[in-house]
Enzyme design. Sequence first.
Site, PDB file in Angstrom:
ATOM      1  NE  ARG A 288       4.888   1.571  -2.483  1.00 40.47           N
ATOM      2  CZ  ARG A 288       3.621   1.324  -2.168  1.00 40.47           C
ATOM      3  NH1 ARG A 288       3.091   0.142  -2.486  1.00 40.47           N
ATOM      4  NH2 ARG A 288       2.898   2.227  -1.549  1.00 40.47           N
ATOM      5  NE  ARG A 303       3.600  -6.197  -8.498  1.00 41.86           N
ATOM      6  CZ  ARG A 303       2.902  -6.103  -7.365  1.00 41.86           C
ATOM      7  NH1 ARG A 303       3.420  -5.484  -6.338  1.00 41.86           N
ATOM      8  NH2 ARG A 303       1.707  -6.640  -7.281  1.00 41.86           N
ATOM      9  CD  GLU A 375      -3.744  -3.068  -3.582  1.00 42.34           C
ATOM     10  OE1 GLU A 375      -3.356  -4.253  -3.477  1.00 42.34           O
ATOM     11  OE2 GLU A 375      -3.224  -2.124  -2.969  1.00 42.34           O
ATOM     12  CB  SER A 378      -4.650  -0.517  -0.110  1.00 41.89           C
ATOM     13  OG  SER A 378      -4.668  -1.491   0.890  1.00 41.89           O
ATOM     14  NE  ARG A 417      -1.187  -1.125  -9.335  1.00 36.55           N
ATOM     15  CZ  ARG A 417      -1.033  -2.044  -8.385  1.00 36.55           C
ATOM     16  NH1 ARG A 417      -2.041  -2.341  -7.578  1.00 36.55           N
ATOM     17  NH2 ARG A 417       0.117  -2.671  -8.237  1.00 36.55           N
TER      18      ARG A 417
END
Length: 451
Positions: A288, A303, A375, A378, A417
């Site tokens: 990303r 991130r 998070e 999801s 994560r």
Amino acid sequence: MAAQWQAFTPPGLLVNCWNIMLDLKYIRNNLDEVVAKLAIKGFAFDRDVFEQLDAARKHADMTSQDLQAQRKLASKKIGSLVASGKSVDEAKAEVASILELIDEQLSTATQDARDAQGKLEAMLLATPNIPSNQVPAGTSEDDNQEVYRWGEPRNFDFKPKDHVDLGEALQQLSQEQGAKIAGSRFTVLQSSLARLHRALTQFMLDTHTEQHGYQEVYVPYIVNATSLQGTGQLPKFEEDLFKLQAEHDFYLTPTAEVPVTNLVRDEILSGEQVEDGLKFACHTPCFRSEAGASGRDTRGMIRQHQFEKVELVQIVRPSDSQTALETLTGHAEAILRTLELPYRKVLLCGGDLGFSAQKTYDLEVWLPGQSAYREISSCSNFGDYQARRLQARWRNPESGKPELVHTLNGSGLAVGRTLVAILENYQQENGSITVPKALVSYMNGLEVIKG
RNA sequence: GGUGAGGUGGCCGAGUGGUCGAAGGCGCACGCCUGGAAAGUGUGUGUACGGAAACGUACCGAGGGUUCGAAUCCCUCCCUCACCGCCA
């Protein structure tokens, strides 16, 4: 009129003919509701533009169809006249008046129909999914609803460090090396932490395939524009993607959701195939650009431009999707529970809901280094939204007709994560890391990670 | 990367400019036949949009072109297969 919609449609991306993302008839018949519900998501649906485009499309289409019907008749008449012995010129003369009319009008009529259709399609491709009734109102993550918490955050009798300090002290995690090789938002792991990363992946895949009934798949990490349009990343979110400099429209996959969900693109599944739902578990790297995130979460592995996930994807009958979201979320939760990581389950509000999603649960893991829930998964039900873009259908035995499936997916879990969460939750005062019981066998028996 | 052959309905496979949305076969569905089944036999069997319906229109890998008319001719692209080269 509506010129702004044209800009959203990259060439070659229009789905064949009338396949659009929200059901056109539904919008037409429930305009008030559609406008109101999209507003919950913070999206202003321009009903005037829609009605104009819809009417223009219909008018142009009918005109064009009518002319085509006349042309067909005329052509057939020429055919039969020629067959009965006349010359082509004589035959053409007999239908000259119709040919003239068609010649004048058909090309502009078809062009008009095509333009109107293209604009309408572009408008709807850029329109997000309608949120489910259960989605709470709200504009940001502050309005999300906590469903419950699981596990007690540990009480430290020392000041817990974050994963970067822990990993660097172990000399097994380096942002600097990542930056040297590639740039910011990349990390290098070594030795036991690299192994832990791999162990997590294997553990998650094994759990989902052996205990939760998922089928493992291996897929391309490069995807084409059509696939990205199918799941909703294109046309609106191109800036979030890494596009390859290649002869074709290749992108690095931002999530396994894209290649895996696209397995059913343009397919009509049998009733049997979807009776229990198709359930795929897939491990991929994810890439990303994080274009809109400059300055956020720059420290550590939270991130990254490149990270790994084990993704859960389900293709189900419409009547099953609500339940499927609950079970799928439970499958992701099972990983956290087995690893004994405290987390909370959150129902996203309208404003925080993703573009394609109808309803989403986020799972947020407790990170002692940040004293916050972050998070880690999801899980979303997309209803028929992706299915319509993908033309992914099943044959309903009751109607005998192809009907859109429902699609769902969720991270089960984000590997990087999870590694962060383990470092921070399982740290000892001396900087070593206790290996969670469930992972010891995946770590070749290693129980403590030391420098 | 080179050369060659192809992409037609759930599948196989005809079709090289004119009632072709597409022969034929297989499969499938329903019916007949049968004590029952097989065999045989009859009918039906794509998708989308518009329409109350009749029906209309589009779709023969994708996009463009020629033509009154394209599955059929021309151009571009994509994909598949075979052989050769290279390669983890």
